[in-house]
Design an enzyme around this catalytic site. Structure first.
Site, PDB file in Angstrom:
ATOM      1  N   GLU A  14       0.863  -1.171   0.000  1.00  0.00           N
ATOM      2  CA  GLU A  14       0.000   0.000   0.000  1.00  0.00           C
ATOM      3  C   GLU A  14       0.914   1.240   0.000  1.00  0.00           C
ATOM      4  O   GLU A  14       1.920   1.275   0.704  1.00  0.00           O
ATOM      5  CB  GLU A  14      -0.913  -0.018   1.243  1.00  0.00           C
ATOM      6  CG  GLU A  14      -1.626   1.280   1.562  1.00  0.00           C
ATOM      7  CD  GLU A  14      -2.348   1.901   0.383  1.00  0.00           C
ATOM      8  OE1 GLU A  14      -2.961   1.173  -0.410  1.00  0.00           O
ATOM      9  OE2 GLU A  14      -2.285   3.134   0.255  1.00  0.00           O
ATOM     10  N   CYS A  61      -5.445   5.555   6.155  1.00  0.00           N
ATOM     11  CA  CYS A  61      -5.268   4.264   5.500  1.00  0.00           C
ATOM     12  C   CYS A  61      -6.578   3.511   5.415  1.00  0.00           C
ATOM     13  O   CYS A  61      -7.411   3.606   6.310  1.00  0.00           O
ATOM     14  CB  CYS A  61      -4.259   3.428   6.283  1.00  0.00           C
ATOM     15  SG  CYS A  61      -3.787   1.927   5.429  1.00  0.00           S
ATOM     16  N   CYS A  64      -4.931  -0.702   7.161  1.00  0.00           N
ATOM     17  CA  CYS A  64      -5.027  -0.842   8.619  1.00  0.00           C
ATOM     18  C   CYS A  64      -6.136   0.113   9.072  1.00  0.00           C
ATOM     19  O   CYS A  64      -5.944   0.985   9.892  1.00  0.00           O
ATOM     20  CB  CYS A  64      -3.721  -0.532   9.322  1.00  0.00           C
ATOM     21  SG  CYS A  64      -3.193   1.173   9.227  1.00  0.00           S
ATOM     22  N   HIS A  68      -6.110   3.705  13.356  1.00  0.00           N
ATOM     23  CA  HIS A  68      -5.858   5.130  13.584  1.00  0.00           C
ATOM     24  C   HIS A  68      -7.049   5.772  14.294  1.00  0.00           C
ATOM     25  O   HIS A  68      -6.877   6.676  15.110  1.00  0.00           O
ATOM     26  CB  HIS A  68      -5.552   5.848  12.265  1.00  0.00           C
ATOM     27  CG  HIS A  68      -4.212   5.484  11.719  1.00  0.00           C
ATOM     28  ND1 HIS A  68      -3.042   5.940  12.269  1.00  0.00           N
ATOM     29  CD2 HIS A  68      -3.866   4.681  10.688  1.00  0.00           C
ATOM     30  CE1 HIS A  68      -2.013   5.435  11.591  1.00  0.00           C
ATOM     31  NE2 HIS A  68      -2.485   4.674  10.635  1.00  0.00           N
ATOM     32  N   ARG A 472       0.903  -3.526  11.458  1.00  0.00           N
ATOM     33  CA  ARG A 472       2.306  -3.410  11.048  1.00  0.00           C
ATOM     34  C   ARG A 472       3.229  -2.971  12.165  1.00  0.00           C
ATOM     35  O   ARG A 472       4.428  -2.827  11.944  1.00  0.00           O
ATOM     36  CB  ARG A 472       2.420  -2.488   9.833  1.00  0.00           C
ATOM     37  CG  ARG A 472       1.898  -3.160   8.593  1.00  0.00           C
ATOM     38  CD  ARG A 472       1.457  -2.188   7.508  1.00  0.00           C
ATOM     39  NE  ARG A 472       0.664  -2.921   6.528  1.00  0.00           N
ATOM     40  CZ  ARG A 472      -0.604  -3.324   6.746  1.00  0.00           C
ATOM     41  NH1 ARG A 472      -1.228  -3.017   7.865  1.00  0.00           N
ATOM     42  NH2 ARG A 472      -1.243  -4.030   5.835  1.00  0.00           N
ATOM     43  N   SER A 499       4.954   1.830   9.754  1.00  0.00           N
ATOM     44  CA  SER A 499       5.818   1.788   8.569  1.00  0.00           C
ATOM     45  C   SER A 499       6.781   2.972   8.531  1.00  0.00           C
ATOM     46  O   SER A 499       7.755   2.942   7.771  1.00  0.00           O
ATOM     47  CB  SER A 499       4.986   1.720   7.282  1.00  0.00           C
ATOM     48  OG  SER A 499       4.325   0.475   7.199  1.00  0.00           O
ATOM     49  N   CYS A 543       3.278  -0.135   4.437  1.00  0.00           N
ATOM     50  CA  CYS A 543       2.163   0.726   4.059  1.00  0.00           C
ATOM     51  C   CYS A 543       2.694   2.154   4.088  1.00  0.00           C
ATOM     52  O   CYS A 543       2.846   2.751   5.153  1.00  0.00           O
ATOM     53  CB  CYS A 543       0.973   0.587   4.986  1.00  0.00           C
ATOM     54  SG  CYS A 543      -0.283   1.802   4.529  1.00  0.00           S
ATOM     55  N   CYS A 546       0.251   5.029   5.224  1.00  0.00           N
ATOM     56  CA  CYS A 546       0.354   5.220   6.682  1.00  0.00           C
ATOM     57  C   CYS A 546       1.650   5.923   7.056  1.00  0.00           C
ATOM     58  O   CYS A 546       1.661   6.838   7.875  1.00  0.00           O
ATOM     59  CB  CYS A 546       0.358   3.870   7.390  1.00  0.00           C
ATOM     60  SG  CYS A 546      -1.267   3.273   7.829  1.00  0.00           S
TER      61      CYS A 546
HETATM   62 NI1  NFE Z   1      -1.703   1.667   6.252  1.00  0.00          NI
HETATM   63 FE1  NFE Z   1      -0.828   0.947   9.234  1.00  0.00          FE
HETATM   64  C1  NFE Z   1      -0.741  -0.659  10.041  1.00  0.00           C
HETATM   65  C2  NFE Z   1      -0.706   1.950  10.732  1.00  0.00           C
HETATM   66  S1  NFE Z   1       1.259   0.947   8.872  1.00  0.00           S
HETATM   67  S2  NFE Z   1      -1.280   0.031   7.275  1.00  0.00           S
HETATM   68  O1  NFE Z   1      -0.727  -1.701  10.358  1.00  0.00           O
HETATM   69  O2  NFE Z   1      -0.671   2.626  11.628  1.00  0.00           O
HETATM   70  O3  NFE Z   1       2.303   1.871   8.986  1.00  0.00           O
END
Ligand code: NFE
Ligand code: MG
Length: 549
Positions: A14, A61, A64, A68, A472, A499, A543, A546
């Site tokens: 992603e 995102c 995931c 958030h 992640r 990430s 990702c 993210c």
């Molecule tokens: Ni867009 Fe996320 C996860 C977060 S990664 S996937 O898992 O926070 O950096």
């Protein structure tokens, strides 16, 4: 003599990632990781109402999704009271939403994003004897019940795609690379069958978000103070919900037991060379995935490991988190703690000797840290306080012939993701769904409370943060806002994202980030097809949407 390999864009991820490596004598001797697209969610949040931040941060995102949102809500809840407690019903619903997210996300990663690094599709098409495929299938897991006709059908479907000229997600692989020959054509066909099964099951699992969150991606049912769901159910509503949640979580658990964990074990057994490739030295876990009690006991404990010393897990001090921007396209020269972080973009062009990424470079105790499944699993294993993880890691090592130090590798990272998925899927089916349904069973309870009311603090400036775990890895949100008499406004919002930890660039001391370090030493057989580089990059499940946020 050295030469450069640039992969841009990296696909089956992603977001927008460029990786450049310098290769000499058939090995990577240097690597640079670049996030190539700016997002700007942190600046967008300025002057917004902190009670709305979770809805906006969720849009960082769609992979995931949820994490958030919940991390933002809990940062604001912490600004109200560091011991802010939501009702038990909300705690359990949040756990199930989080659990479904992790299980679905990890299955999608293993099959749709990572599997084709280990499985050559064209090799699958050369499997000729379907009875031999059945024998190989049951050798991977004796609980599988597929016959020769099933595999003949899968082969036909794959062959139809191949001859259609429209390869879709199967296009542009490094097919035919000799690094793929560790797996027989029969096992390649089995893995492709499981790839197709995974596409179906992931959609089933995430239906849990539709049931308890209204939709996916970006569930709608959360609130500061709990959840917005109406928990006053009559008998038939309760039965309908129970039947769905029980079935879906059972399907998730069964898929992990029958396919995902056995397939990850088979790949780890077939590619022993990847036990010595792609490792990093330091691991960081903020702790979380689920709150197992109202006292905040977490499913995965918090901790840091330095220099691969699994047996001496260190406590985590939030004040030791900093972000560097010396090599990133942002103003500023001092590494800042996110409570006083800044996001002022300034693009100066790609220059590997100067600034080269939209990702900041997070550091803990001044060190680059790998975050994610491997960190969660090794911290839990090192502390020895999560019996299920101790058992699962022990079983995995025994069945693959791996050692604990082997886990610090590309294959160890991929294994840890499968191991934790089993733990989460088991917990969701056996514990959390029953816990919720017992709590809201109209015959057993009158506790239908899903949220508590709250008042935002009245100081001129309020601040909160929350350290969490996303699929992640370690995820932190920091918020400060002016209370402004009924019109609260965000002054600063900072996210430090999994990430970003893993794929961030060099810091002001010229120390490379985790992926940049992990790639050094990777053998590259054919520079036109840098399959080995891709395997390690994908093992982190990048990702970059993210990571830049
Ligand atoms: Ni867009 Fe996320 C996860 C977060 S990664 S996937 O898992 O926070 O950096
Ligand atoms: Mg940030």
């Amino acid at each position: 003599m050295s030469s450069k390999i640039v992969i841009d864009p990296i696909t089956r991820i992603e977001g927008h990632l460029r990786v450049e490596t310098e290769v000499a004598n058939g090995q990577v001797i240097n690597a640079w990781s670049t996030g190539t697209l700016f997002r700007g969610i942190e600046p967008i949040l300025k002057n917004r109402d902190p009670r709305d931040a979770w809805m906006i941060t969720q849009r960082v995102c769609g992979v995931c999704t949820y994490v958030h949102g919940i991390t933002s809500i809990r940062a604001v809840e912490n600004s109200i009271d560091p011991y802010f407690a939501v009702p038990e019903n909300a705690r359990v619903i949040r756990n199930i939403l989080g659990g479904a997210q992790f299980v679905q996300d990890h299955i999608v990663h293993f099959y749709a994003l990572h599997l084709l690094d280990w499985v050559d599709v064209t090799r699958a098409l050369s499997a000729a004897d379907m009875n031999a495929v059945v024998v190989a299938d049951q050798a991977i897991s004796s609980s599988r019940e597929r016959d020769a006709a099933y595999f003949a059908d899968v082969k036909q479907r794959l062959s139809d795609v191949a001859t259609s000229g429209q390869l879709g997600p199967l296009a542009n692989g490094y097919w035919g690379h000799s690094g793929y020959t560790n797996l027989s054509p029969e096992v390649c066909l089995i893995m492709m069958a499981d790839y197709l099964e995974a596409l179906r099951i992931q959609a089933r699992i995430i239906k849990i978000h539709a049931l308890l969150g209204g939709k996916n991606p970006h569930p709608q049912s959360m609130l500061i103070g709990g959840v917005s769901l109406d928990l006053v159910l009559d008998e038939s509503q309760w039965l309908a919900l129970y039947s769905e949640l029980n079935t879906l979580s059972y399907e998730a658990k069964t898929f992990v037991d029958t396919y995902y964990l056995p397939d990850a074990t088979a790949i780890a057994s077939a590619y022993p060379e990847y036990r010595a490739i792609g490792g990093t030295n330091n691991l960081l876990c903020f702790g979380g995935v689920a709150d197992l009690s109202s006292a905040g006991d977490q499913m995965f404990p918090r901790g840091a490991i330095f220099n691969r010393a699994t047996g001496s897990v260190q406590a985590v001090n939030e004040a030791e988190i900093t972000e560097h921007v010396a090599r990133s396209w942002y103003e500023g020269s001092t590494a800042l703690n996110p409570a006083s972080g800044a996001t002022n973009p300034t693009y100066t062009g790609l220059d590997l000797n100067d600034k080269y990424s939209w990702l900041k470079a997070p550091r803990y105790n001044g060190q680059p840290m790998e975050v994610g499944p491997l960190a969660r699993v090794m911290v839990a294993y090192g502390l020895g306080i999560v019996p299920a993880i101790t058992q699962l890691v022990g079983d995995f090592l025994a069945s693959t012939g791996m050692t604990l130090p082997d886990m610090y590798s590309t294959i160890g990272r991929t294994a840890a993701r499968a191991i934790e998925t089993k733990f989460i899927a088991d917990s969701m089916y056996s514990d959390w769904v029953n816990e919720l349904m017992n709590r809201i069973n109209p015959q057993l309870t009158t506790d239908t409370v899903g949220r508590v009311s709250f008042t935002l603090p009245s100081q001129p400036t309020c601040a909160g943060s929350f350290l969490n775990e996303a699929p992640r890895g370690a995820l932190g949100h920091w918020v400060s806002y002016s209370s402004g008499g009924g019109n609260p406004q965000i002054v600063n919002y900072q996210m430090v994202v999994p990430s970003t930890w893993n794929f961030g660039p060099r810091d002001s001391n010229d120390v490379a980030g985790p992926v940049e370090q992990a790639l050094v030493g990777t053998p590259v057989l054919n520079q036109q097809q840098p399959l080995e580089v891709l395997r390690t990059v994908h093992s982190f499940d990048p990702c970059i949407a993210c990571a830049v946020h």
